[in-house]
Design a protein around this motif. Structure first.
Motif, PDB file in Angstrom:
ATOM      1  N   VAL A   5       0.848  -1.194   0.000  1.00 24.71           N
ATOM      2  CA  VAL A   5       0.000   0.000   0.000  1.00 24.71           C
ATOM      3  C   VAL A   5       0.882   1.242   0.000  1.00 24.71           C
ATOM      4  O   VAL A   5       1.665   1.467   0.924  1.00 24.71           O
ATOM      5  N   TYR A   6       0.740   2.052  -1.058  1.00 17.43           N
ATOM      6  CA  TYR A   6       1.447   3.333  -1.146  1.00 17.43           C
ATOM      7  C   TYR A   6       0.568   4.437  -0.570  1.00 17.43           C
ATOM      8  O   TYR A   6      -0.635   4.501  -0.855  1.00 17.43           O
ATOM      9  N   SER A   7       1.205   5.332   0.188  1.00 18.54           N
ATOM     10  CA  SER A   7       0.520   6.526   0.665  1.00 18.54           C
ATOM     11  C   SER A   7       0.995   7.777  -0.063  1.00 18.54           C
ATOM     12  O   SER A   7       0.331   8.820  -0.018  1.00 18.54           O
ATOM     13  N   ALA A   8       2.137   7.671  -0.753  1.00 17.62           N
ATOM     14  CA  ALA A   8       2.737   8.778  -1.493  1.00 17.62           C
ATOM     15  C   ALA A   8       3.852   8.195  -2.350  1.00 17.62           C
ATOM     16  O   ALA A   8       4.233   7.030  -2.176  1.00 17.62           O
ATOM     17  N   PRO A   9       4.403   8.959  -3.292  1.00 20.05           N
ATOM     18  CA  PRO A   9       5.515   8.438  -4.079  1.00 20.05           C
ATOM     19  C   PRO A   9       6.654   7.933  -3.192  1.00 20.05           C
ATOM     20  O   PRO A   9       7.035   8.595  -2.215  1.00 20.05           O
ATOM     21  N   GLU A  10       7.146   6.738  -3.512  1.00 25.23           N
ATOM     22  CA  GLU A  10       8.266   6.105  -2.817  1.00 25.23           C
ATOM     23  C   GLU A  10       7.978   5.819  -1.347  1.00 25.23           C
ATOM     24  O   GLU A  10       8.897   5.537  -0.579  1.00 25.23           O
ATOM     25  N   THR A  11       6.717   5.889  -0.949  1.00 31.14           N
ATOM     26  CA  THR A  11       6.336   5.642   0.443  1.00 31.14           C
ATOM     27  C   THR A  11       5.272   4.559   0.481  1.00 31.14           C
ATOM     28  O   THR A  11       4.139   4.778   0.044  1.00 31.14           O
ATOM     29  N   TYR A  12       5.644   3.392   0.969  1.00 29.85           N
ATOM     30  CA  TYR A  12       4.701   2.269   0.989  1.00 29.85           C
ATOM     31  C   TYR A  12       4.977   1.368   2.192  1.00 29.85           C
ATOM     32  O   TYR A  12       6.042   1.431   2.824  1.00 29.85           O
ATOM     33  N   GLN A  13       3.998   0.541   2.485  1.00 30.00           N
ATOM     34  CA  GLN A  13       4.129  -0.505   3.501  1.00 30.00           C
ATOM     35  C   GLN A  13       3.512  -1.792   2.952  1.00 30.00           C
ATOM     36  O   GLN A  13       2.586  -1.754   2.140  1.00 30.00           O
ATOM     37  N   VAL A  14       4.020  -2.904   3.404  1.00 33.18           N
ATOM     38  CA  VAL A  14       3.347  -4.187   3.188  1.00 33.18           C
ATOM     39  C   VAL A  14       2.608  -4.472   4.488  1.00 33.18           C
ATOM     40  O   VAL A  14       3.216  -4.697   5.536  1.00 33.18           O
ATOM     41  N   ARG A  15       1.280  -4.401   4.449  1.00 35.65           N
ATOM     42  CA  ARG A  15       0.526  -4.467   5.698  1.00 35.65           C
ATOM     43  C   ARG A  15      -0.808  -5.184   5.511  1.00 35.65           C
ATOM     44  O   ARG A  15      -1.234  -5.463   4.388  1.00 35.65           O
ATOM     45  N   GLU A  16      -1.427  -5.457   6.631  1.00 41.40           N
ATOM     46  CA  GLU A  16      -2.754  -6.067   6.628  1.00 41.40           C
ATOM     47  C   GLU A  16      -3.805  -5.005   6.310  1.00 41.40           C
ATOM     48  O   GLU A  16      -3.775  -3.906   6.870  1.00 41.40           O
ATOM     49  N   VAL A  17      -4.700  -5.342   5.406  1.00 42.79           N
ATOM     50  CA  VAL A  17      -5.834  -4.479   5.064  1.00 42.79           C
ATOM     51  C   VAL A  17      -7.078  -5.358   5.021  1.00 42.79           C
ATOM     52  O   VAL A  17      -6.987  -6.586   4.892  1.00 42.79           O
ATOM     53  N   PRO A  18      -8.268  -4.777   5.123  1.00 43.42           N
ATOM     54  CA  PRO A  18      -9.486  -5.610   5.083  1.00 43.42           C
ATOM     55  C   PRO A  18      -9.623  -6.347   3.753  1.00 43.42           C
ATOM     56  O   PRO A  18      -9.262  -5.829   2.695  1.00 43.42           O
ATOM     57  N   ASP A  19     -10.132  -7.565   3.828  1.00 42.86           N
ATOM     58  CA  ASP A  19     -10.411  -8.309   2.597  1.00 42.86           C
ATOM     59  C   ASP A  19     -11.448  -7.551   1.772  1.00 42.86           C
ATOM     60  O   ASP A  19     -12.477  -7.115   2.314  1.00 42.86           O
ATOM     61  N   PRO A  20     -11.221  -7.380   0.472  1.00 40.94           N
ATOM     62  CA  PRO A  20     -12.228  -6.698  -0.348  1.00 40.94           C
ATOM     63  C   PRO A  20     -13.450  -7.594  -0.561  1.00 40.94           C
ATOM     64  O   PRO A  20     -13.348  -8.822  -0.531  1.00 40.94           O
ATOM     65  N   VAL A  21     -14.595  -6.970  -0.751  1.00 38.87           N
ATOM     66  CA  VAL A  21     -15.846  -7.693  -0.973  1.00 38.87           C
ATOM     67  C   VAL A  21     -16.376  -7.328  -2.358  1.00 38.87           C
ATOM     68  O   VAL A  21     -16.470  -6.136  -2.689  1.00 38.87           O
ATOM     69  N   PRO A  22     -16.682  -8.306  -3.199  1.00 40.60           N
ATOM     70  CA  PRO A  22     -17.143  -7.968  -4.553  1.00 40.60           C
ATOM     71  C   PRO A  22     -18.469  -7.236  -4.558  1.00 40.60           C
ATOM     72  O   PRO A  22     -19.436  -7.657  -3.929  1.00 40.60           O
ATOM     73  N   ALA A  23     -18.505  -6.106  -5.264  1.00 45.04           N
ATOM     74  CA  ALA A  23     -19.745  -5.359  -5.475  1.00 45.04           C
ATOM     75  C   ALA A  23     -20.474  -5.967  -6.673  1.00 45.04           C
ATOM     76  O   ALA A  23     -20.021  -6.942  -7.269  1.00 45.04           O
ATOM     77  N   ALA A  24     -21.588  -5.380  -7.039  1.00 47.30           N
ATOM     78  CA  ALA A  24     -22.363  -5.884  -8.175  1.00 47.30           C
ATOM     79  C   ALA A  24     -21.491  -5.972  -9.420  1.00 47.30           C
ATOM     80  O   ALA A  24     -20.751  -5.043  -9.743  1.00 47.30           O
ATOM     81  N   GLY A  25     -21.551  -7.109 -10.084  1.00 52.42           N
ATOM     82  CA  GLY A  25     -20.796  -7.316 -11.313  1.00 52.42           C
ATOM     83  C   GLY A  25     -19.349  -7.676 -11.112  1.00 52.42           C
ATOM     84  O   GLY A  25     -18.610  -7.845 -12.092  1.00 52.42           O
ATOM     85  N   GLU A  26     -18.919  -7.828  -9.864  1.00 58.10           N
ATOM     86  CA  GLU A  26     -17.507  -8.092  -9.582  1.00 58.10           C
ATOM     87  C   GLU A  26     -17.265  -9.507  -9.087  1.00 58.10           C
ATOM     88  O   GLU A  26     -18.170 -10.177  -8.581  1.00 58.10           O
ATOM     89  N   VAL A  27     -15.986  -9.914  -9.221  1.00 60.10           N
ATOM     90  CA  VAL A  27     -15.527 -11.177  -8.638  1.00 60.10           C
ATOM     91  C   VAL A  27     -14.354 -10.877  -7.713  1.00 60.10           C
ATOM     92  O   VAL A  27     -13.680  -9.839  -7.836  1.00 60.10           O
ATOM     93  N   LEU A  28     -14.130 -11.779  -6.780  1.00 59.76           N
ATOM     94  CA  LEU A  28     -12.987 -11.704  -5.869  1.00 59.76           C
ATOM     95  C   LEU A  28     -11.955 -12.722  -6.338  1.00 59.76           C
ATOM     96  O   LEU A  28     -12.275 -13.901  -6.504  1.00 59.76           O
ATOM     97  N   ILE A  29     -10.733 -12.266  -6.546  1.00 63.97           N
ATOM     98  CA  ILE A  29      -9.671 -13.116  -7.076  1.00 63.97           C
ATOM     99  C   ILE A  29      -8.568 -13.282  -6.038  1.00 63.97           C
ATOM    100  O   ILE A  29      -8.123 -12.299  -5.430  1.00 63.97           O
ATOM    101  N   ARG A  30      -8.149 -14.530  -5.848  1.00 63.71           N
ATOM    102  CA  ARG A  30      -6.938 -14.786  -5.065  1.00 63.71           C
ATOM    103  C   ARG A  30      -5.773 -14.752  -6.043  1.00 63.71           C
ATOM    104  O   ARG A  30      -5.689 -15.571  -6.961  1.00 63.71           O
ATOM    105  N   VAL A  31      -4.895 -13.781  -5.879  1.00 63.95           N
ATOM    106  CA  VAL A  31      -3.817 -13.554  -6.838  1.00 63.95           C
ATOM    107  C   VAL A  31      -2.774 -14.665  -6.736  1.00 63.95           C
ATOM    108  O   VAL A  31      -2.279 -14.981  -5.649  1.00 63.95           O
ATOM    109  N   GLU A  32      -2.435 -15.254  -7.894  1.00 61.33           N
ATOM    110  CA  GLU A  32      -1.416 -16.300  -7.942  1.00 61.33           C
ATOM    111  C   GLU A  32      -0.079 -15.782  -8.465  1.00 61.33           C
ATOM    112  O   GLU A  32       0.978 -16.210  -8.015  1.00 61.33           O
ATOM    113  N   ARG A  33      -0.133 -14.898  -9.441  1.00 64.86           N
ATOM    114  CA  ARG A  33       1.076 -14.265  -9.978  1.00 64.86           C
ATOM    115  C   ARG A  33       0.743 -12.812 -10.319  1.00 64.86           C
ATOM    116  O   ARG A  33      -0.328 -12.512 -10.827  1.00 64.86           O
TER     117      ARG A  33
END
Length: 341
Positions: A5-33
């Protein structure tokens, strides 16, 4: 879930965030690559229009693990490659069949959450089933789609001679498709890395020329001997202005130069306008991909693009800094992030 998650250029963290929930017309994907490319380096610096907070990653494939109730065409459990762009369809550019320039474009990994995460939600309509492709191949769908669009723009004449600067992942795909789909009769590839040049030579290039990364002009005489009258087509897939400066003198009268590599936004290329005028040269650009995703998957399925051995570096999300560094390392051809590793 974990995400970059970036908050600004060159500023990021690898952190826990809430799982996204699919809205209408969307799917939830577990990223493999999720592929890491030069565009991600530009986004890291704040170029290319990032919107914060940003989860980057625009080249990704994974498995559908959930779907909104109104999704009918994509089943849970399917592996999909994702076209990361959603155009509005009604603005001036969309109405001229240029969705990449949509005034309201949503680009996952640029101005919407992308694939450098364990999970991501995307419209089902932008998902292409690829159960027949392993993740290491399916992850190349987006860069291959960009190359297919590049060939649409270039429209090479059958039997043309071509010079391609660059033998990274894009260069490798370009080299193969210039020969198999573009009808190029003679293809020369110039790049600094001999292992990468060996790879493109194995996959269809007619000749390769090793260049000095610090002094690309040193290869000019060798390239001139290869095509004394110049090449019909000269393509830059490096994004280097010092390489772009070689394109005009190496292009045949009446030939075409294609700017394919992404330069820094502030970069300037001094084009000798009199030469463009006097020798009737054509200069073209190719940006992203438009109406080419399904065809890209087709060339991956058919083997017209062989990605064997192109992925050389693999990282988990926690190793994101190393993944960015790898993109600039000449020993790396293609780096991918495997969020579950």
């Amino acid at each position: 879930m974990k995400a970059v998650v970036y908050s600004a250029p060159e500023t990021y963290q690898v952190r826990e965030v809430p799982d996204p929930v699919p809205a209408a017309g969307e799917v939830l994907i577990r990223v493999e690559r999720a592929g890491v490319c030069g565009t991600d380096l530009h986004l890291h610096k704040g170029e290319f229009g990032p919107v914060y907070p940003l989860v980057p990653g625009h080249e990704f494939t994974g498995t559908v693990v959930d779907a909104a109730g109104d999704v009918e065409d994509i089943a849970v459990g399917a592996r999909v490659a994702v076209d990361n762009t959603v155009a509005c369809g009604s603005c001036a550019d969309c109405r001229r069949a240029r969705p990449a320039y949509c005034r309201r474009l949503v680009a996952y990994g640029v101005n919407a959450p992308g694939g450098f995460a364990e999970l991501v939600t995307v419209p089902a309509a932008r998902c292409f089933p690829v159960d027949d492709l392993v993740p290491d191949v399916a992850v190349f769908a987006e860069p291959a789609a960009c190359v297919v669009h590049g060939l649409d723009v270039l429209d090479p004449a059958p039997g043309a001679s071509a010079l391609l600067f660059g033998a990274g992942p894009t260069g490798i795909i370009l080299a193969q498709l210039l020969k198999s789909l573009g009808g190029v009769g003679d293809l020369t590839v110039a790049a600094p890395s001999q292992p990468k040049l060996d790879l493109v030579l194995e996959r269809g290039a007619d000749a390769v020329v090793r260049m000095d990364r610090q002094d690309p002009a040193a290869a000019l005489r060798t390239l001139e001997r290869r095509a004394p009258e110049g090449f019909d087509i000269v393509i830059d897939a490096t994004g280097s202005t010092s390489v772009l400066e070689l394109t005009v003198p190496l292009t045949r009268t009446g030939g075409t130069i294609m700017v394919y590599g992404m330069t820094a936004e502030s970069a300037r290329w001094p084009v000798p306008s009199y030469e463009v005028f006097r020798r009737e040269l054509t200069v073209k650009g190719s940006f992203a991909q438009q109406f080419s995703f399904d065809r890209a998957i087709g060339v991956l399925r058919s083997g017209a693009v062989d990605t064997t051995g192109v992925i050389t570096h693999r990282f988990g999300l926690e190793e994101y800094a190393e993944a960015l560094n790898a993109v600039g390392d000449s020993a790396c051809i293609k780096a991918v992030i495997q969020p579950g590793s």
